[in-house]
Design an enzyme around this catalytic site. Structure first.
Site, mmCIF file in Angstrom:
data_model
loop_
_atom_site.group_PDB
_atom_site.id
_atom_site.type_symbol
_atom_site.label_atom_id
_atom_site.label_comp_id
_atom_site.label_asym_id
_atom_site.label_seq_id
_atom_site.Cartn_x
_atom_site.Cartn_y
_atom_site.Cartn_z
ATOM 1 N N HIS A 91 0.848 -1.196 0.000
ATOM 2 C CA HIS A 91 0.000 0.000 0.000
ATOM 3 C C HIS A 91 0.879 1.240 0.000
ATOM 4 O O HIS A 91 1.874 1.304 0.726
ATOM 5 C CB HIS A 91 -0.900 -0.016 1.238
ATOM 6 C CG HIS A 91 -2.069 0.919 1.157
ATOM 7 N ND1 HIS A 91 -1.926 2.287 1.191
ATOM 8 C CD2 HIS A 91 -3.400 0.682 1.056
ATOM 9 C CE1 HIS A 91 -3.127 2.850 1.108
ATOM 10 N NE2 HIS A 91 -4.036 1.899 1.020
ATOM 11 N N ARG A 146 -7.214 10.279 0.103
ATOM 12 C CA ARG A 146 -6.976 10.664 -1.289
ATOM 13 C C ARG A 146 -8.290 10.733 -2.055
ATOM 14 O O ARG A 146 -8.434 11.533 -2.986
ATOM 15 C CB ARG A 146 -6.013 9.677 -1.941
ATOM 16 C CG ARG A 146 -4.581 9.870 -1.480
ATOM 17 C CD ARG A 146 -3.641 8.835 -2.087
ATOM 18 N NE ARG A 146 -3.762 7.535 -1.431
ATOM 19 C CZ ARG A 146 -3.782 6.378 -2.070
ATOM 20 N NH1 ARG A 146 -3.708 6.346 -3.380
ATOM 21 N NH2 ARG A 146 -3.866 5.255 -1.389
#
Length: 582
Positions: A247, A270
């Protein structure tokens, strides 16, 4: 009906257990940890679903076909279509089931990287993984108290062997509990999670992805591939074991930058518009690209550290997360662009140009890094939340090979009778890269599928027993009706049912509490109560560091952000030793 043994108390195991109970089967749940929940409680972005009630209420035109295509694309065409169809086809029903059966708020829907539609569901407060898992966990523990003939839970039980009969069918497990080896009988659902913290001597991680072995991880130390190893040892087939997801956004603790276990920055940060900037204050990637792509661009960029920056609008949209990260010392707040530029060590004009260039992309929809979805323009005169990022081991797409009914397959591609798998222990669902929001979904969908399949398997076995006995009802003794499932030799009862914790006794000043701030002697204050949590450290699902951060201090605000007040009397009544002296 006789019992099914569920190995693992995370969301996949819990979803399987509740489905089994709905189908009339009894459940014996064995969990390796002292506190159920697993990595599921750490999921921070939400759960995917296509065609849900929440999407319809918000006017989001999503469907299973689009979700299937997004998943297949993210998987690099390396996942099995039949399993993707199960995941995506049952996704809307899974989200609706959580809302309807457990009364959960999943009304907020956002778009994460790799999704062509907003479909990741969460509520207004707390981490969605924690909310969803706790709801199922508490319901199951209540049932273990009110109906012990149907539900038994054994914690700190490590399964060491899958037991087979002469035909090769799995008929039970051997497990170690309290220093004793016990045997339980029944078909088995493995829901033991992945191996992204498998740093053991026989590590699957080291065997299949040695180049990742020294990376930090977001996983608890229980994620050592136990279910995969147990099943492979009896002839099960492993699939995609080399496919390990790194990740891109693990939070770097400035006080402990080399920590092996890191907290994940939710992909939702995000999704609401956060930007990734390098040490020169410049963008270098589409922040909403697939995880493996963003990770690769971070590794390519030599201007470290990489920071995730949220403007005022994004900070407000995901306010709870920001407050939580700031409280843990993992994120900083800045009240102006000038202060932000100082943090980066660049001239204010540099960040102004970065924002101006981005705003041009927002207006023209032509981004140099290929971004397609935007959340509005940025202003230099704003507030900002900022955290340093590093790639981290996060999810293992590989695991046991299963069919669409969650039956574990052997090396010849045939189902092993009596053995099922759900959640991260199963492979072939996500291919080379998992979409954000599909980990919780995989747990719920395949947890429910495995529960359905195991219940049907029990019914078939009971029917076969009737036929073999010539219809004699005595052949069903101990298998059907309201008879109790075979009881394990040692079992664990929820603290709330045990009735007795220590009665709060003495009074302590905050000065005295402050003296107990070491790993072998940890006191904290929560809502005026003094807790000695030294013995609870290894069992805390958020890891030891989450508690040690507040050692010798008042942790009330952080605790109340994450937990319902009943958590202490239910799970840690013995930790209460008194109250704060006025």
């Amino acid at each position: 009906m006789a019992q099914v043994i569920v190995v693992g108390g995370g969301l996949a195991g819990l979803s399987a257990a509740h489905t089994l109970l709905e189908r009339g089967a009894n459940v014996l749940l064995l969990d390796k940890q002292g506190f159920m929940g697993g990595n599921s409680t750490k999921a921070t972005s939400g759960i995917n679903g296509a065609g849900t009630q929440s999407q319809q209420a918000l006017g989001i035109l999503d469907n299973v076909k689009t979700f299937f295509e997004d998943t297949k694309k993210s998987a690099r065409d390396l996942a099995r279509d039949d399993l993707i169809r199960v995941l995506t086809g049952r996704s809307g029903d899974a989200v609706n089931w959580l809302q309807d059966r457990f009364g959960l708020d999943l009304s907020k829907v956002s778009r994460l990287g790799g999704h062509s539609q907003p479909r990741t569901h969460r509520g207004d407060a707390q981490f969605p993984g924690m909310v969803i898992t706790y709801a199922q966990m508490e319901r199951l523990e209540d049932l273990a108290v009110s109906n012990p003939d149907r539900v038994k839970i054994v914690k700190k039980a490590r399964v060491t062997k899958l037991v087979k009969d002469e035909s090769g069918a799995v008929i039970g497990v051997e497990y170690v509990h309290g220093g004793n080896t016990e045997t339980a009988h029944g078909p088995v659902i493995l829901a033991t999670g992945g191996y992204a913290a498998d740093f053991t001597e026989n590590s699957l991680l080291k065997k299949y992805r040695p180049e990742y072995f020294n990376l930090p991880t977001t996983n608890g130390d229980h994620c050592t591939g136990d279910g995969q190893k147990l099943a492979i040892s009896i002839g099960a087939s492993g699939i995609d074991l080399e496919k390990v997801q790194v990740h891109p956004t693990g939070l770097v603790d400035p006080k402990d930058p080399d920590a092996k276990v890191k907290f994940l920055a939710a992909e939702a940060l995000r999704g609401v518009g956060g930007l990734l900037l390098d040490s020169k204050g410049q963008r270098f990637v589409d922040e909403l690209q697939h995880r493996d792509y963003v990770t690769g661009k971070m590794w390519e960029n030599k201007n470290h550290p990489i920071r995730l920056v949220l403007n005022g609008r994004a900070s407000k949209d995901i306010e709870w997360h920001c407050k939580h990260y700031v409280g843990r010392g993992l994120m900083k707040r800045f009240d102006s662009g000038e202060a932000l530029a100082k943090e980066f060590g660049v001239a204010p004009e540099v960040l102004k140009k970065t924002f101006e260039d981005y705003n041009q992309s927002v207006r023209t929809k032509k981004d140099p890094f290929g971004k397609k979805f935007f959340q509005g323009e940025w202003s230099f005169n704003d507030i900002f939340h900022v955290a340093m990022m590093t790639p981290v081991l996060h999810y293992t797409m590989g695991g046991l090979e299963i069919d669409p009914e969650s039956r574990v397959l052997d090396t010849n591609g045939k189902p092993i009778p009596g053995l099922f798998a759900a959640g991260e222990v199963a492979g072939g669902v996500h291919g080379a890269n998992r979409l954000g929001g599909s980990s919780l979904l995989g747990c719920v969908v395949f947890g429910r599928v495995s529960g359905d399949s195991a219940a049907a398997y029990l019914l078939q076995a009971a029917s076969a027993a009737v036929q073999k006995a010539g219809g004699r009802l005595s052949a069903l003794s101990g298998q059907l009706g309201s008879g109790a499932a075979p009881a394990p030799a040692a079992e664990s009862t929820p603290a709330s049912a045990a009735g007795a914790g220590k009665a709060p006794g003495g009074e302590y000043t905050m000065e005295e509490v402050a003296k107990h701030n070491k790993k072998d002697d940890v006191w904290v204050v929560v809502n005026g109560q003094v807790l000695d949590v030294t013995n609870f450290l290894p069992d805390h699902p958020g890891g030891e560091k989450a508690i040690l951060l507040y050692a010798g201090r008042d942790a009330t605000e952080e605790f109340n952000m994450l937990h319902d007040p009943k958590v202490i009397p239910r799970y840690a009544p013995d930790a209460v030793i008194g109250k704060v002296k006025a």
